[in-house]
Design a protein around this motif. Structure first.
Motif, short mmCIF file in Angstrom:
data_model
loop_
_atom_site.label_atom_id
_atom_site.label_comp_id
_atom_site.label_asym_id
_atom_site.label_seq_id
_atom_site.Cartn_x
_atom_site.Cartn_y
_atom_site.Cartn_z
N ALA A 79 22.39 54.21 62.97
CA ALA A 79 22.23 53.96 64.40
C ALA A 79 23.06 52.76 64.84
CB ALA A 79 20.75 53.74 64.73
N ASP A 80 23.10 51.70 64.03
CA ASP A 80 23.89 50.52 64.37
C ASP A 80 25.39 50.84 64.41
OD1 ASP A 80 21.57 49.00 64.56
OD2 ASP A 80 21.85 48.01 62.61
N LEU A 81 25.86 51.63 63.45
CA LEU A 81 27.28 51.99 63.43
C LEU A 81 27.63 52.92 64.59
CD1 LEU A 81 27.99 52.36 59.60
CD2 LEU A 81 28.44 50.41 61.09
N ASP A 82 26.74 53.84 64.92
CA ASP A 82 26.98 54.69 66.09
C ASP A 82 27.13 53.84 67.35
OD1 ASP A 82 26.93 57.06 64.61
OD2 ASP A 82 24.96 57.70 65.36
N ARG A 83 26.28 52.82 67.51
CA ARG A 83 26.39 51.94 68.68
C ARG A 83 27.69 51.14 68.65
NH1 ARG A 83 21.05 51.75 68.10
NH2 ARG A 83 20.96 49.90 66.78
N LEU A 84 28.03 50.59 67.49
CA LEU A 84 29.28 49.82 67.36
C LEU A 84 30.47 50.67 67.76
CD1 LEU A 84 30.97 47.36 66.37
CD2 LEU A 84 30.96 48.47 64.11
N GLU A 85 30.50 51.90 67.31
CA GLU A 85 31.63 52.79 67.56
C GLU A 85 31.53 53.51 68.91
OE1 GLU A 85 33.96 52.22 65.74
OE2 GLU A 85 33.29 51.87 63.69
N GLU A 86 30.51 53.14 69.69
CA GLU A 86 30.30 53.74 71.01
C GLU A 86 30.28 55.27 70.93
OE1 GLU A 86 32.52 51.90 74.24
OE2 GLU A 86 32.81 50.14 72.98
N TYR A 87 29.54 55.74 69.92
CA TYR A 87 29.40 57.17 69.70
C TYR A 87 28.02 57.62 70.13
CZ TYR A 87 28.34 61.50 67.25
OH TYR A 87 27.92 62.76 66.95
N SER A 94 32.20 59.04 74.95
CA SER A 94 32.31 58.46 73.61
C SER A 94 33.77 58.23 73.24
CB SER A 94 31.67 59.38 72.57
OG SER A 94 30.28 59.41 72.70
N LEU A 95 34.03 57.08 72.66
CA LEU A 95 35.38 56.78 72.19
C LEU A 95 35.66 57.47 70.86
CD1 LEU A 95 35.59 52.96 72.97
CD2 LEU A 95 36.49 54.87 74.32
N TYR A 96 34.63 57.62 70.06
CA TYR A 96 34.75 58.21 68.73
C TYR A 96 33.79 59.39 68.60
CZ TYR A 96 37.01 53.86 67.14
OH TYR A 96 37.85 52.79 66.97
N GLU A 97 34.05 60.22 67.62
CA GLU A 97 33.12 61.23 67.16
C GLU A 97 32.84 60.93 65.69
OE1 GLU A 97 34.93 65.07 67.83
OE2 GLU A 97 33.89 65.20 69.75
N ARG A 98 31.59 61.09 65.27
CA ARG A 98 31.26 60.93 63.86
C ARG A 98 31.28 62.31 63.23
NH1 ARG A 98 26.13 61.25 62.03
NH2 ARG A 98 25.25 60.27 63.88
N VAL A 99 32.18 62.49 62.26
CA VAL A 99 32.35 63.80 61.64
C VAL A 99 32.29 63.65 60.11
CG1 VAL A 99 33.73 64.74 63.54
CG2 VAL A 99 34.88 63.61 61.64
N VAL A 116 33.02 59.86 59.00
CA VAL A 116 34.22 59.18 59.48
C VAL A 116 34.15 59.17 61.00
CG1 VAL A 116 36.74 59.14 59.51
CG2 VAL A 116 35.54 60.12 57.53
N TYR A 117 34.38 58.01 61.58
CA TYR A 117 34.47 57.92 63.04
C TYR A 117 35.93 58.16 63.41
CZ TYR A 117 29.75 56.04 63.02
OH TYR A 117 28.40 55.89 62.85
#
Length: 143
Positions: A79-87, A94-99, A116-117
């Motif tokens: 959850a913290d990394l999703d917030r950092l990456e604005e996903y 969203s700037l990134y997608e987490r795949v 990978v973001y």
């Protein structure tokens, strides 16, 4: 709500050891970190932070680290990394997608599925058109 698989993370920019977000987000929260690489991708300068763009030609390589989170803190770290990456799943802003993608361990070349973001489609299109490619594929070597 579907739970995400507990995959390791492939980090290639500000989350790598020695970079500004590593200590803030990963120190004490990971079980292992090891050099790795992702084939079929290109690295672009954000500026200030990088974006991986999946390479339709498949010839690029991005260098980073494979990070395995401590199991007891996995959900919070994700959850913290999703917030950092604005996903945010399904959010077109969203700037990134987490795949989930295969990355290769440097030590022996074995493939591992990892989160990978990557640049969201609209961001990736802009970067391909007029972004600054980091030809080495290594964020640390961009300077």
């Amino acid at each position: 709500m579907t739970l995400s698989p507990r995959l390791p993370f492939f980090v290639y920019g500000t989350l790598r050891p020695g970079e500004p977000n590593h200590d803030a987000f990963l120190r004490g929260r990971v079980r292992a970190e090891e050099p790795a690489r992702m084939e079929g991708a290109a690295l672009y300068d954000g500026p200030g932070y990088p974006y991986v763009v999946e390479d339709v030609r498949g010839g690029g390589m991005v260098y980073g680290d494979l990070v395995t989170a401590r199991p007891e803190g996995y959900a919070t770290l994700l959850a913290d990394l999703d917030r950092l990456e604005e996903y945010a799943p399904g959010d077109p802003r969203s700037l990134y997608e987490r795949v989930a993608r295969e990355v290769l361990r440097d030590v022996d070349g074995t493939g591992v599925q990892a989160w990978v973001y990557v640049a969201a489609p609209s961001v990736a299109a802009r970067l391909r058109a007029r972004g600054r490619l980091i030809e080495s594929g290594d964020w640390r070597g961009r300077r």
